[in-house]
Scaffold this active site. Structure first.
Site, short mmCIF file in Angstrom:
data_model
loop_
_atom_site.label_atom_id
_atom_site.label_comp_id
_atom_site.label_asym_id
_atom_site.label_seq_id
_atom_site.Cartn_x
_atom_site.Cartn_y
_atom_site.Cartn_z
N LYS A 14 0.84 -1.19 0.00
CA LYS A 14 0.00 0.00 0.00
C LYS A 14 0.88 1.24 0.00
O LYS A 14 2.06 1.21 0.37
CB LYS A 14 -0.93 0.03 1.21
CG LYS A 14 -0.25 0.07 2.59
CD LYS A 14 0.15 1.44 3.07
CE LYS A 14 0.80 1.41 4.46
NZ LYS A 14 1.48 2.66 4.83
N PRO A 96 9.75 -4.07 -0.59
CA PRO A 96 10.92 -3.69 0.22
C PRO A 96 10.57 -3.57 1.70
O PRO A 96 9.46 -3.16 2.06
CB PRO A 96 11.31 -2.32 -0.36
CG PRO A 96 10.78 -2.33 -1.76
CD PRO A 96 9.51 -3.13 -1.69
N GLY A 98 10.82 -2.14 5.59
CA GLY A 98 11.02 -0.86 6.27
C GLY A 98 10.82 0.34 5.37
O GLY A 98 11.45 1.38 5.55
N GLY A 100 7.57 1.63 4.49
CA GLY A 100 6.27 2.27 4.62
C GLY A 100 5.24 1.74 3.64
O GLY A 100 4.21 2.37 3.42
N LEU A 101 5.49 0.55 3.09
CA LEU A 101 4.59 -0.04 2.09
C LEU A 101 3.68 -1.12 2.69
O LEU A 101 2.86 -1.70 1.98
CB LEU A 101 5.40 -0.62 0.93
CG LEU A 101 6.19 0.40 0.10
CD1 LEU A 101 7.16 -0.30 -0.84
CD2 LEU A 101 5.25 1.31 -0.68
N GLY A 102 3.86 -1.39 3.97
CA GLY A 102 2.94 -2.29 4.68
C GLY A 102 3.08 -3.76 4.35
O GLY A 102 2.13 -4.53 4.52
N GLY A 103 4.26 -4.19 3.89
CA GLY A 103 4.43 -5.57 3.46
C GLY A 103 4.09 -6.60 4.53
O GLY A 103 3.33 -7.54 4.29
N GLY A 104 4.64 -6.43 5.73
CA GLY A 104 4.38 -7.39 6.81
C GLY A 104 2.92 -7.42 7.22
O GLY A 104 2.34 -8.49 7.46
N SER A 105 2.29 -6.24 7.28
CA SER A 105 0.88 -6.17 7.64
C SER A 105 0.01 -6.81 6.58
O SER A 105 -0.97 -7.51 6.88
CB SER A 105 0.46 -4.69 7.82
OG SER A 105 1.16 -4.11 8.90
N ASP A 138 -1.82 -1.43 11.16
CA ASP A 138 -2.06 -1.35 9.71
C ASP A 138 -2.78 -2.58 9.16
O ASP A 138 -3.28 -2.56 8.03
CB ASP A 138 -0.74 -1.19 8.94
CG ASP A 138 -0.23 0.25 8.97
OD1 ASP A 138 -0.94 1.12 9.50
OD2 ASP A 138 0.88 0.49 8.47
#
Length: 284
Positions: A14, A96, A98, A100-105, A138
């Site tokens: 995101k 990527p 860290g 701010g793209l919300g990958g883990g969430s 998030d």
């Protein structure tokens, strides 16, 4: 140990098209008002059901923890007693870290939705969002994804209709941002005024300021330098979330591809990618 057919699901990144942040509250959290938007960049989760009690994660990125700290582990443990099977997960990481793209969430929400379907838990979207809220601020947004206003502490989500694809170019500065440090820096700065007029304008235009941007730029000079260099080229550069990823809104797919090519020729070592909005919900 019996294995079953492997299912593959996508987990979308995101961007925050704007991010308004209030000063720290009595509960040590920050209220926000933001427009979250899923985009076509995604991770891939390959999921194989195993005997009950078995759980394992593999990841293509060695920097991603594959122990109980991983949000995928926390989702599985949250529902483990209700599941009739164990799980083997292979996470192909394209988003990527860290940035701010919300990958883990997004990974966590995608797994939560899949487990709900596969184990026939029959949780509603509201139920899933309530579970997600306890795992990370998030994560609730990613239960349905697409485009939504996200308010308060991340738990108030208002989906917005999207009538067309929008296009962006992502530029990741290869700098992992520490969200706690950024909010701590934000707390030392003069409060940003947030009026209803500003909120209404941001909603109407689907863009606006990012109140964490100045804190990020002061803590990470390399991001600031890259931001200014791209701005000097005449592009309307912005930052997502608490950084570090920057993005350029584009009018067409062709324009996004053209800008991607230009920037890649100047910054050969950076992750630079043209993307589009993704209107497909991951929830049932």
């Amino acid at each position: 140990m019996s294995t079953e057919q492997t299912r593959t699901i996508h987990s979308y990144a995101k961007i925050n098209r704007y991010l308004l942040v209030w000063p720290i509250s009595a509960n040590k959290l920050h209220r926000i008002h933001s427009l979250f938007q899923t985009i076509s960049l995604h991770d891939t989760l390959s999921l194989t059901k195993k005997e009950k009690g078995y759980f394992n994660i593999n990841c293509t990125n060695s920097l991603v923890p594959i122990n109980e700290d991983n949000l995928l582990s926390r989702v599985y443990r949250k529902l483990e007693n209700k599941l009739p099977f164990g799980l083997d997960i292979t996470l192909k990481k394209n988003i990527p870290l860290g940035a701010g793209l919300g990958g883990g969430s997004s990974n966590a929400a995608s797994l939560l939705v899949w487990l709900n379907q596969e184990a026939r838990l029959n949780y509603s979207i509201q139920d899933l969002e309530a579970i997600a809220t306890k795992l990370g601020s998030d994560i609730p947004f990613f239960i349905t994804g697409n485009c939504a206003l996200v308010e308060e502490f991340g738990e108030k989500i208002t989906p917005l209709a999207t009538e067309k694809k929008d296009y962006f170019v992502l530029i990741n500065p290869n700098q992992h941002c520490n969200t706690k440090k950024i909010y701590a820096k934000f707390d030392t700065r003069p409060p940003q005024p947030i009026s209803q007029q500003l909120i209404d304008r941001c909603i109407k235009n689907k863009n606006g300021p990012n109140h964490l941007q100045d804190s990020v730029m002061s803590l990470y000079p390399s991001i600031h330098d890259l931001f200014l260099s791209i701005k000097k080229l005449g592009y309307p550069i912005a930052m997502t979330g608490s950084g570090s990823c920057l993005f350029i809104p584009c009018n067409t797919s062709l324009e996004a591809q053209k800008i991607e090519k230009i920037l890649k020729s100047k910054w050969k070592t950076l992750f630079i990618q043209a993307v589009h909005t993704n209107p497909i919900s991951i929830a049932p």
